[in-house]
Design a protein around this motif. Structure first.
Motif, PDB file in Angstrom:
ATOM      1  N   ALA A 102       0.846  -1.204   0.000  1.00  0.00           N
ATOM      2  CA  ALA A 102       0.000   0.000   0.000  1.00  0.00           C
ATOM      3  C   ALA A 102       0.875   1.244   0.000  1.00  0.00           C
ATOM      4  CB  ALA A 102      -0.899   0.004   1.237  1.00  0.00           C
ATOM      5  N   THR A 128       3.076   5.524   3.112  1.00  0.00           N
ATOM      6  CA  THR A 128       3.848   4.473   3.774  1.00  0.00           C
ATOM      7  C   THR A 128       5.300   4.618   3.313  1.00  0.00           C
ATOM      8  OG1 THR A 128       3.431   2.991   1.936  1.00  0.00           O
ATOM      9  CG2 THR A 128       1.907   2.851   3.804  1.00  0.00           C
ATOM     10  N   ILE A 129       6.186   3.889   3.960  1.00  0.00           N
ATOM     11  CA  ILE A 129       7.583   3.921   3.542  1.00  0.00           C
ATOM     12  C   ILE A 129       7.739   3.071   2.271  1.00  0.00           C
ATOM     13  CG2 ILE A 129       8.307   1.953   4.963  1.00  0.00           C
ATOM     14  CD1 ILE A 129      10.839   3.734   5.571  1.00  0.00           C
ATOM     15  N   ASP A 130       8.583   3.522   1.343  1.00  0.00           N
ATOM     16  CA  ASP A 130       8.872   2.729   0.139  1.00  0.00           C
ATOM     17  C   ASP A 130       9.987   1.741   0.487  1.00  0.00           C
ATOM     18  OD1 ASP A 130       9.762   1.705  -2.348  1.00  0.00           O
ATOM     19  OD2 ASP A 130       8.952   3.470  -3.373  1.00  0.00           O
ATOM     20  N   LEU A 132      11.273  -0.883  -1.120  1.00  0.00           N
ATOM     21  CA  LEU A 132      12.250  -1.185  -2.166  1.00  0.00           C
ATOM     22  C   LEU A 132      13.223  -0.019  -2.378  1.00  0.00           C
ATOM     23  CD1 LEU A 132      13.041  -3.427  -4.046  1.00  0.00           C
ATOM     24  CD2 LEU A 132      11.329  -2.645  -5.673  1.00  0.00           C
ATOM     25  N   GLY A 146      12.431  -5.595  -8.667  1.00  0.00           N
ATOM     26  CA  GLY A 146      11.137  -5.000  -8.346  1.00  0.00           C
ATOM     27  C   GLY A 146      10.094  -5.372  -9.368  1.00  0.00           C
ATOM     28  N   PHE A 147       8.856  -5.109  -9.035  1.00  0.00           N
ATOM     29  CA  PHE A 147       7.745  -5.290  -9.965  1.00  0.00           C
ATOM     30  C   PHE A 147       7.168  -3.919 -10.292  1.00  0.00           C
ATOM     31  CE2 PHE A 147       6.430  -9.700 -10.746  1.00  0.00           C
ATOM     32  CZ  PHE A 147       7.453 -10.336 -10.074  1.00  0.00           C
ATOM     33  N   ALA A 148       6.585  -3.816 -11.455  1.00  0.00           N
ATOM     34  CA  ALA A 148       5.878  -2.593 -11.820  1.00  0.00           C
ATOM     35  C   ALA A 148       4.538  -3.000 -12.408  1.00  0.00           C
ATOM     36  CB  ALA A 148       6.684  -1.781 -12.825  1.00  0.00           C
ATOM     37  N   ALA A 149       3.492  -2.799 -11.640  1.00  0.00           N
ATOM     38  CA  ALA A 149       2.131  -3.088 -12.104  1.00  0.00           C
ATOM     39  C   ALA A 149       1.567  -1.788 -12.643  1.00  0.00           C
ATOM     40  CB  ALA A 149       1.287  -3.608 -10.946  1.00  0.00           C
ATOM     41  N   GLU A 150       1.292  -1.759 -13.931  1.00  0.00           N
ATOM     42  CA  GLU A 150       0.856  -0.507 -14.555  1.00  0.00           C
ATOM     43  C   GLU A 150      -0.429  -0.731 -15.350  1.00  0.00           C
ATOM     44  OE1 GLU A 150       2.588   1.965 -13.629  1.00  0.00           O
ATOM     45  OE2 GLU A 150       4.551   1.136 -13.149  1.00  0.00           O
TER      46      GLU A 150
HETATM   47  N1  CTP Z   1       7.149  -1.073  -3.230  1.00  0.00           N
HETATM   48  C1  CTP Z   1       7.702  -1.113  -1.961  1.00  0.00           C
HETATM   49  N2  CTP Z   1       7.208  -0.292  -0.974  1.00  0.00           N
HETATM   50  C2  CTP Z   1       6.179   0.550  -1.223  1.00  0.00           C
HETATM   51  C3  CTP Z   1       5.602   0.599  -2.525  1.00  0.00           C
HETATM   52  C4  CTP Z   1       6.117  -0.233  -3.511  1.00  0.00           C
HETATM   53  O1  CTP Z   1       8.636  -1.864  -1.724  1.00  0.00           O
HETATM   54  N3  CTP Z   1       5.707   1.329  -0.236  1.00  0.00           N
HETATM   55  C5  CTP Z   1       7.707  -1.942  -4.269  1.00  0.00           C
HETATM   56  C6  CTP Z   1       6.747  -2.991  -4.790  1.00  0.00           C
HETATM   57  O2  CTP Z   1       6.848  -4.188  -4.025  1.00  0.00           O
HETATM   58  C7  CTP Z   1       7.220  -3.195  -6.225  1.00  0.00           C
HETATM   59  C8  CTP Z   1       7.796  -1.849  -6.605  1.00  0.00           C
HETATM   60  O3  CTP Z   1       8.054  -1.148  -5.382  1.00  0.00           O
HETATM   61  O4  CTP Z   1       8.263  -4.150  -6.340  1.00  0.00           O
HETATM   62  C9  CTP Z   1       6.929  -1.032  -7.485  1.00  0.00           C
HETATM   63  O5  CTP Z   1       5.651  -0.911  -6.907  1.00  0.00           O
HETATM   64  P1  CTP Z   1       4.560  -0.052  -7.650  1.00  0.00           P
HETATM   65  O6  CTP Z   1       3.331   0.064  -6.798  1.00  0.00           O
HETATM   66  O7  CTP Z   1       4.419  -0.558  -9.073  1.00  0.00           O
HETATM   67  O8  CTP Z   1       5.304   1.355  -7.772  1.00  0.00           O
HETATM   68  P2  CTP Z   1       5.373   2.616  -6.832  1.00  0.00           P
HETATM   69  O9  CTP Z   1       6.813   2.980  -6.695  1.00  0.00           O
HETATM   70  O10 CTP Z   1       4.596   2.438  -5.578  1.00  0.00           O
HETATM   71  O11 CTP Z   1       4.710   3.735  -7.744  1.00  0.00           O
HETATM   72  P3  CTP Z   1       3.166   3.898  -8.203  1.00  0.00           P
HETATM   73  O12 CTP Z   1       2.308   2.982  -7.368  1.00  0.00           O
HETATM   74  O13 CTP Z   1       2.877   5.339  -8.003  1.00  0.00           O
HETATM   75  O14 CTP Z   1       3.169   3.482  -9.662  1.00  0.00           O
END
Ligand code: CTP
Ligand code: CA
Length: 225
Positions: A102, A128-130, A132, A146-150
């Motif tokens: 999230a 939340t904290i990022d 990755l 990492g994954f990018a769901a778009e």
């Molecule tokens: N991720 C993470 N911590 C977060 C958000 C994302 O570690 N708080 C990681 C996910 O597990 C994934 C990657 O970052 O491997 C990309 O996640 P994604 O949701 O596609 O990208 P975001 O950087 O969150 O950007 P956005 O949702 O705005 O596209």
């Protein structure tokens, strides 16, 4: 557990996989979450174990059983996932972040159930904290995937994540494509590597995609294009 056609690519390697959604609490009976099933991450953990790795799976809430030979660490929120991942990062060789973490959580968590009132209700959310991105800043020798769901601009957004989070590989999928995305047993992914190699994969089962992703990670670490 091992089959003749499972290549022992990751013998002696510690692989940490995250999978599933996170849940961000609003009150004792409610939370915010997303549609992630955890299937892609579980398939990667399962295949990594078959390929000889010592695997830890940090998992948000899913309906899936722990794969054979995988250590499972159950978490709920992004904050808990962060703690679980950071505590294990130093001894990890490869991190694969398939979890749908999230991006926001309720700023205030009510101690008691929120009772309905007349009119609209607004929830204030904070970031939340990022996880990755933090790993990218702290990595020494670790390989980060990492994954990018778009839903649009797949390549552009995937490469931006590769750069901004200092990833080695990013696995991108268009979640709106038929046969791809969160719920089903199949996926259509494109793998982008830091060294510029790009591999689009056709529609396949998540189990097959997991094996291709792991083979690509191995090829990348060996400098094979
Ligand atoms: N991720 C993470 N911590 C977060 C958000 C994302 O570690 N708080 C990681 C996910 O597990 C994934 C990657 O970052 O491997 C990309 O996640 P994604 O949701 O596609 O990208 P975001 O950087 O969150 O950007 P956005 O949702 O705005 O596209
Ligand atoms: Ca996100």
């Amino acid at each position: 557990r091992f089959f003749a056609d499972d290549p022992p690519l990751f013998c002696g390697k510690h692989v940490l996989v995250t999978a599933g959604p996170t849940r961000e609490k609003l009150d004792p009976v409610r939370y915010f979450s997303n549609y992630s099933s955890g299937k892609m991450g579980y398939a990667i953990a399962e295949a990594a174990a078959r390929f000889g790795a010592s695997v830890t799976l940090v998992s948000g809430p899913t309906a899936l059983a722990a794969p054979d030979g995988v250590e499972i660490v159950p978490v709920e929120s992004a904050a808990e996932m962060y703690e679980a991942v950071m505590a294990r990062f130093a001894e990890t060789d490869i991190v694969i972040k398939a979890a749908a973490v999230a991006d926001y959580r309720p700023k205030y968590v009510a101690a008691e159930k929120i009772k309905k009132q007349p009119g609209d209700y607004v929830v204030e959310m904070e970031r939340t904290i990022d996880i990755l991105k933090t790993l990218g800043e702290q990595k020494t020798r670790q390989i980060l995937v990492g994954f990018a769901a778009e839903t649009d601009n797949l390549e552009q957004y995937a490469l931006k994540k590769l750069e901004e989070k200092r990833l080695d590989l990013v696995i991108a999928n268009n979640v709106t494509e038929e046969g791809a995305g969160f719920a089903g047993d199949t996926n259509i992914v494109t793998i982008f590597r830091r060294d510029g190699a790009t591999r689009p994969l056709p529609l396949m089962t998540k189990r097959e995609a997991a094996e291709e992703i792991l083979k690509e990670i191995h090829a990348y670490t060996e400098g094979i294009r």
